[in-house]
Structure formats: structure tokens, C-alpha cells
Design a protein around this motif. Structure first.
Motif, PDB file in Angstrom:
ATOM      1  N   LEU A 226       0.832  -1.187   0.000  1.00  0.00           N
ATOM      2  CA  LEU A 226       0.000   0.000   0.000  1.00  0.00           C
ATOM      3  C   LEU A 226       0.871   1.243   0.000  1.00  0.00           C
ATOM      4  CD1 LEU A 226      -2.526  -1.002   2.821  1.00  0.00           C
ATOM      5  CD2 LEU A 226      -2.935  -1.130   0.342  1.00  0.00           C
ATOM      6  N   GLN A 227       0.343   2.316  -0.539  1.00  0.00           N
ATOM      7  CA  GLN A 227       0.971   3.620  -0.421  1.00  0.00           C
ATOM      8  C   GLN A 227       0.197   4.438   0.612  1.00  0.00           C
ATOM      9  OE1 GLN A 227       3.885   4.301  -2.103  1.00  0.00           O
ATOM     10  NE2 GLN A 227       3.668   2.133  -2.689  1.00  0.00           N
ATOM     11  N   SER A 228       0.849   5.418   1.172  1.00  0.00           N
ATOM     12  CA  SER A 228       0.183   6.255   2.176  1.00  0.00           C
ATOM     13  C   SER A 228      -1.099   6.873   1.631  1.00  0.00           C
ATOM     14  CB  SER A 228       1.134   7.360   2.646  1.00  0.00           C
ATOM     15  OG  SER A 228       2.253   6.806   3.314  1.00  0.00           O
ATOM     16  N   ALA A 229      -1.086   7.219   0.351  1.00  0.00           N
ATOM     17  CA  ALA A 229      -2.262   7.823  -0.268  1.00  0.00           C
ATOM     18  C   ALA A 229      -3.450   6.868  -0.297  1.00  0.00           C
ATOM     19  CB  ALA A 229      -1.931   8.290  -1.683  1.00  0.00           C
ATOM     20  N   ASP A 230      -3.197   5.562  -0.334  1.00  0.00           N
ATOM     21  CA  ASP A 230      -4.291   4.594  -0.302  1.00  0.00           C
ATOM     22  C   ASP A 230      -5.024   4.671   1.031  1.00  0.00           C
ATOM     23  OD1 ASP A 230      -3.614   3.453  -2.857  1.00  0.00           O
ATOM     24  OD2 ASP A 230      -2.007   2.335  -1.871  1.00  0.00           O
ATOM     25  N   VAL A 231      -4.264   4.755   2.096  1.00  0.00           N
ATOM     26  CA  VAL A 231      -4.869   4.845   3.427  1.00  0.00           C
ATOM     27  C   VAL A 231      -5.553   6.199   3.600  1.00  0.00           C
ATOM     28  CG1 VAL A 231      -4.458   4.629   5.899  1.00  0.00           C
ATOM     29  CG2 VAL A 231      -3.092   3.281   4.290  1.00  0.00           C
ATOM     30  N   ALA A 232      -4.925   7.250   3.107  1.00  0.00           N
ATOM     31  CA  ALA A 232      -5.515   8.587   3.194  1.00  0.00           C
ATOM     32  C   ALA A 232      -6.868   8.639   2.498  1.00  0.00           C
ATOM     33  CB  ALA A 232      -4.569   9.614   2.582  1.00  0.00           C
ATOM     34  N   GLU A 233      -6.979   7.978   1.350  1.00  0.00           N
ATOM     35  CA  GLU A 233      -8.251   7.960   0.632  1.00  0.00           C
ATOM     36  C   GLU A 233      -9.327   7.251   1.445  1.00  0.00           C
ATOM     37  OE1 GLU A 233     -10.622   9.331  -2.108  1.00  0.00           O
ATOM     38  OE2 GLU A 233      -8.474   9.548  -2.434  1.00  0.00           O
ATOM     39  N   THR A 234      -8.919   6.220   2.184  1.00  0.00           N
ATOM     40  CA  THR A 234      -9.872   5.507   3.028  1.00  0.00           C
ATOM     41  C   THR A 234     -10.360   6.401   4.167  1.00  0.00           C
ATOM     42  OG1 THR A 234      -8.718   3.441   2.506  1.00  0.00           O
ATOM     43  CG2 THR A 234     -10.221   3.404   4.370  1.00  0.00           C
ATOM     44  N   VAL A 235      -9.444   7.141   4.779  1.00  0.00           N
ATOM     45  CA  VAL A 235      -9.826   8.091   5.828  1.00  0.00           C
ATOM     46  C   VAL A 235     -10.817   9.113   5.276  1.00  0.00           C
ATOM     47  CG1 VAL A 235      -9.004   9.910   7.373  1.00  0.00           C
ATOM     48  CG2 VAL A 235      -7.669   7.810   7.099  1.00  0.00           C
ATOM     49  N   ALA A 236     -10.510   9.641   4.119  1.00  0.00           N
ATOM     50  CA  ALA A 236     -11.374  10.648   3.507  1.00  0.00           C
ATOM     51  C   ALA A 236     -12.762  10.086   3.211  1.00  0.00           C
ATOM     52  CB  ALA A 236     -10.737  11.176   2.225  1.00  0.00           C
ATOM     53  N   PHE A 237     -12.811   8.834   2.765  1.00  0.00           N
ATOM     54  CA  PHE A 237     -14.092   8.203   2.459  1.00  0.00           C
ATOM     55  C   PHE A 237     -14.945   8.063   3.718  1.00  0.00           C
ATOM     56  CE2 PHE A 237     -16.850   4.507   1.675  1.00  0.00           C
ATOM     57  CZ  PHE A 237     -17.459   4.901   0.484  1.00  0.00           C
ATOM     58  N   ILE A 238     -14.316   7.676   4.818  1.00  0.00           N
ATOM     59  CA  ILE A 238     -15.034   7.580   6.098  1.00  0.00           C
ATOM     60  C   ILE A 238     -15.614   8.943   6.478  1.00  0.00           C
ATOM     61  CG2 ILE A 238     -14.741   7.228   8.582  1.00  0.00           C
ATOM     62  CD1 ILE A 238     -12.620   5.116   7.910  1.00  0.00           C
ATOM     63  N   ALA A 239     -14.776   9.968   6.392  1.00  0.00           N
ATOM     64  CA  ALA A 239     -15.190  11.305   6.826  1.00  0.00           C
ATOM     65  C   ALA A 239     -16.266  11.899   5.925  1.00  0.00           C
ATOM     66  CB  ALA A 239     -13.979  12.228   6.878  1.00  0.00           C
ATOM     67  N   ALA A 240     -16.248  11.544   4.657  1.00  0.00           N
ATOM     68  CA  ALA A 240     -17.193  12.126   3.702  1.00  0.00           C
ATOM     69  C   ALA A 240     -18.514  11.358   3.630  1.00  0.00           C
ATOM     70  CB  ALA A 240     -16.565  12.182   2.316  1.00  0.00           C
ATOM     71  N   SER A 241     -18.620  10.245   4.347  1.00  0.00           N
ATOM     72  CA  SER A 241     -19.867   9.481   4.348  1.00  0.00           C
ATOM     73  C   SER A 241     -20.965  10.284   5.031  1.00  0.00           C
ATOM     74  CB  SER A 241     -19.668   8.150   5.079  1.00  0.00           C
ATOM     75  OG  SER A 241     -18.736   7.334   4.391  1.00  0.00           O
ATOM     76  N   PRO A 242     -22.231  10.001   4.700  1.00  0.00           N
ATOM     77  CA  PRO A 242     -23.335  10.710   5.363  1.00  0.00           C
ATOM     78  C   PRO A 242     -23.221  10.588   6.882  1.00  0.00           C
ATOM     79  CG  PRO A 242     -24.154   9.427   3.517  1.00  0.00           C
ATOM     80  CD  PRO A 242     -22.713   9.054   3.678  1.00  0.00           C
ATOM     81  N   ARG A 243     -23.677  11.606   7.566  1.00  0.00           N
ATOM     82  CA  ARG A 243     -23.477  11.713   9.015  1.00  0.00           C
ATOM     83  C   ARG A 243     -24.030  10.512   9.779  1.00  0.00           C
ATOM     84  NH1 ARG A 243     -26.639  14.727  13.090  1.00  0.00           N
ATOM     85  NH2 ARG A 243     -25.288  15.217  14.856  1.00  0.00           N
ATOM     86  N   HIS A 244     -25.072   9.881   9.278  1.00  0.00           N
ATOM     87  CA  HIS A 244     -25.679   8.755   9.992  1.00  0.00           C
ATOM     88  C   HIS A 244     -24.984   7.432   9.692  1.00  0.00           C
ATOM     89  CE1 HIS A 244     -27.548   8.397   6.028  1.00  0.00           C
ATOM     90  NE2 HIS A 244     -27.865   7.147   6.338  1.00  0.00           N
ATOM     91  N   VAL A 245     -23.927   7.451   8.863  1.00  0.00           N
ATOM     92  CA  VAL A 245     -23.207   6.235   8.474  1.00  0.00           C
ATOM     93  C   VAL A 245     -21.855   6.204   9.164  1.00  0.00           C
ATOM     94  CG1 VAL A 245     -22.169   4.960   6.554  1.00  0.00           C
ATOM     95  CG2 VAL A 245     -24.345   6.160   6.220  1.00  0.00           C
ATOM     96  N   ASN A 246     -21.590   5.143   9.923  1.00  0.00           N
ATOM     97  CA  ASN A 246     -20.300   5.000  10.602  1.00  0.00           C
ATOM     98  C   ASN A 246     -19.613   3.739  10.092  1.00  0.00           C
ATOM     99  OD1 ASN A 246     -18.135   5.199  12.319  1.00  0.00           O
ATOM    100  ND2 ASN A 246     -19.239   4.656  14.174  1.00  0.00           N
ATOM    101  N   LEU A 247     -18.549   3.929   9.342  1.00  0.00           N
ATOM    102  CA  LEU A 247     -17.728   2.806   8.877  1.00  0.00           C
ATOM    103  C   LEU A 247     -16.736   2.489   9.993  1.00  0.00           C
ATOM    104  CD1 LEU A 247     -17.228   4.130   5.257  1.00  0.00           C
ATOM    105  CD2 LEU A 247     -18.782   2.327   6.003  1.00  0.00           C
ATOM    106  N   THR A 248     -17.055   1.523  10.805  1.00  0.00           N
ATOM    107  CA  THR A 248     -16.426   1.385  12.114  1.00  0.00           C
ATOM    108  C   THR A 248     -15.006   0.824  12.089  1.00  0.00           C
ATOM    109  OG1 THR A 248     -17.441  -0.785  12.422  1.00  0.00           O
ATOM    110  CG2 THR A 248     -18.645   1.138  13.238  1.00  0.00           C
ATOM    111  N   GLU A 249     -14.776  -0.237  11.315  1.00  0.00           N
ATOM    112  CA  GLU A 249     -13.456  -0.863  11.267  1.00  0.00           C
ATOM    113  C   GLU A 249     -13.167  -1.266   9.832  1.00  0.00           C
ATOM    114  OE1 GLU A 249     -12.737  -3.970  14.152  1.00  0.00           O
ATOM    115  OE2 GLU A 249     -14.284  -3.166  15.481  1.00  0.00           O
ATOM    116  N   ILE A 250     -12.072  -0.756   9.303  1.00  0.00           N
ATOM    117  CA  ILE A 250     -11.705  -1.084   7.931  1.00  0.00           C
ATOM    118  C   ILE A 250     -10.288  -1.652   7.918  1.00  0.00           C
ATOM    119  CG2 ILE A 250     -11.258  -0.185   5.626  1.00  0.00           C
ATOM    120  CD1 ILE A 250     -13.428   1.852   6.040  1.00  0.00           C
ATOM    121  N   THR A 251     -10.163  -2.868   7.410  1.00  0.00           N
ATOM    122  CA  THR A 251      -8.857  -3.472   7.176  1.00  0.00           C
ATOM    123  C   THR A 251      -8.511  -3.259   5.715  1.00  0.00           C
ATOM    124  OG1 THR A 251      -9.215  -5.165   8.865  1.00  0.00           O
ATOM    125  CG2 THR A 251      -7.507  -5.602   7.230  1.00  0.00           C
ATOM    126  N   ILE A 252      -7.330  -2.739   5.462  1.00  0.00           N
ATOM    127  CA  ILE A 252      -6.896  -2.470   4.096  1.00  0.00           C
ATOM    128  C   ILE A 252      -5.536  -3.126   3.872  1.00  0.00           C
ATOM    129  CG2 ILE A 252      -6.189  -0.158   4.898  1.00  0.00           C
ATOM    130  CD1 ILE A 252      -6.414   0.786   1.994  1.00  0.00           C
TER     131      ILE A 252
END
Length: 259
Positions: A226-252
Motif C-alpha cells: 500500500l501507499q500512504s495515499a491509499d490509506v488517506a483515501e480511506t480516511v477521507a471516504f469515512i469522513a465524507a460518508s453521510p453523518r448517519h453512516v459509521n464505517l467502524t473498522e476497515i482493514t486495508i
């Protein structure tokens, strides 16, 4: 380099804090969050690296402040939280990323390395939570998105030789986030953890055991990590999800990583 999945500025109006931002996952995450519209505070010990990162974000049109601190110091982190509030506003997106990996056989009794990992990977994480939880609580009460995202590792659940103390600290983080969701979910604070596999960062260079260091460097050449940008994109996806959606644990994981 990862292909960008999010477009536009879905994080506009948000105030993000990223610890461990001087390199690797932290730096890539700060860049990506700023690109998506968030105002970003970057925290780490190395002022020169933070200044370089802040300059890059500013040059791209982002809003950023750099706060050089050691997150193992409780008062320093509290002061940083106050500075963020004064200069950017209440933080509603906290990426708790600072950490260190110092693997070695437990029989080597590298107790200084053990303590350093405990201090940064556990105490540092708790200091950030303690300082910024009032920010997140205020955001949740105001009806805004509020995210606490912590970087763990697959080492939290895998049984890996020579990883005993590091894995223990990451297991603490992964289970802590499960417990925090029980308390903070009802307050509309999303709590998530990301458990990456092999990422091409500078962490292997911190390893003090020569055999362990060679093992880590070998893995980086044997697979496409993985590259750091891959993980960063995952963080961004979590944060940009609708407020009522919690992506609790992601293994990448890298596709080629088996364990």
C-alpha cells in the motif's frame, strides 16, 4: 499512487486535526483532507517536515496550520487543541495517527523500545482523545459531522513473530475504538479505526533490531505494498460518508499480502 475516488469539496466547512502528520500516512491524509475542502491542523514533532507539508497544502489553495508538538505531552496537546479552536474553529474531524513501530524478539529485552511504543501508540493516542473530545462533542451536539478516526494495524489481530509489544499497542487501539463507540455513538460522534497491512512508509527504518528491519524491508520489495495515499483515501471516504453512516473498522491490505 492511488486513484482518487472522491471529487469536489465534500469536506468543506470541516476542521480536521491530523497527528503524526510529518510523513507517511499522516502527511498524505492531511493533504487529501485539505484537497477535499477541510481546514487542517497538522501535528508532529518534526517542525521542518510540518512546515514543508503546510507549504504544500497552502500552495494548493488549502487552509492549514502547523503545530509542532510531541503528543506524549498531555499539556502540549491541550494547548494545541486551544490553538486549533482559536485559529481554525472547533475540530470536528480528528485523525489520531501518531505511532511508532519497533519490533524485536521479546527476549532481547529492549525495554526502552517497549516504553517508547507504549508512550506514543497508547499514551499519545489517549492525549489526543482527551484534548479534542470536547471539540467533537460540541460538533455532535450542534448537528455537525464529528469523526474520531484512529490508525491501528493488522498487527492488532494477526499473530506476528517479534511484534509482541507493537501488536499489543495496536490491539489496545482497535478494542478501545469499539468501546468508545458505545459511549460516543449516542452523542453523534463517529468512531472508526483503520487497520492497514504493509504500507510503504518510513516506519521500517525506525526498527532497531537488524533482523527485523531486514524482514520489513524485504517484504516491501516482495509485494506491491500500500501507499500512504491509499490509506488517506480511506480516511477521507469515512469522513465524507453521510453523518448517519459509521464505517467502524476497515482493514486495508495489499492484494498480494497473505498474512
Amino acid at each position: 499512487m492511488t486513484a482518487a475516488l472522491l471529487t469536489g469539496t465534500p469536506l468543506a466547512g470541516r476542521v480536521a486535526v491530523v497527528s503524526g502528520a510529518s510523513s507517511g500516512i499522516g502527511a498524505a491524509t492531511a493533504l487529501r483532507l485539505a484537497e477535499l475542502g477541510a481546514k487542517v491542523a497538522v501535528l508532529a514533532r518534526r517542525k521542518d517536515k510540518l512546515d514543508e507539508l503546510a507549504a504544500s497544502i497552502s500552495a494548493a489553495g488549502g487552509t492549514v496550520i502547523a503545530i509542532p508538538i510531541d503528543v506524549t505531552g498531555r499539556e502540549a496537546v491541550r494547548d494545541a487543541a486551544a490553538e486549533v479552536a482559536e485559529r481554525l474553529g472547533t475540530a470536528d474531524l480528528v485523525v489520531n495517527n501518531a505511532g511508532v513501530q519497533l519490533i524485536s524478539p521479546i527476549t532481547d529485552l529492549r525495554q526502552d523500545d517497549w516504553q517508547r511504543q507504549i508512550d506514543l501508540n497508547i499514551t499519545g493516542v489517549m492525549n489526543v482523545i482527551g484534548a479534542f473530545l470536547p471539540h467533537l462533542t460540541a460538533a455532535g451536539e450542534a448537528g455537525r459531522p464529528a469523526d474520531l478516526i484512529t490508525t491501528s494495524s493488522i498487527a492488532a489481530t494477526r499473530v506476528l513473530e517479534k511484534f509482541s509489544v507493537y501488536s499489543g499497542t495496536k490491539a489496545y487501539i482497535s478494542h478501545l475504538t469499539r468501546l468508545l463507540r458505545v459511549e460516543l455513538g449516542p452523542k453523534n460522534i463517529r468512531v472508526a479505526t483503520i487497520e492497514p497491512g504493509m504500507v510503504d512508509t518510513e516506519l521500517p527504518s525506525h526498527v532497531t533490531d537488524p533482523d527485523a528491519s531486514a524482514l520489513m524491508e524485504g517484504l516491501l520489495t516482495e509485494i506491491d505494498p500500500l501507499q500512504s495515499a491509499d490509506v488517506a483515501e480511506t480516511v477521507a471516504f469515512i469522513a465524507a460518508s453521510p453523518r448517519h453512516v459509521n464505517l467502524t473498522e476497515i482493514t486495508i491490505l495489499p492484494t498480494a499480502q497473505a498474512v
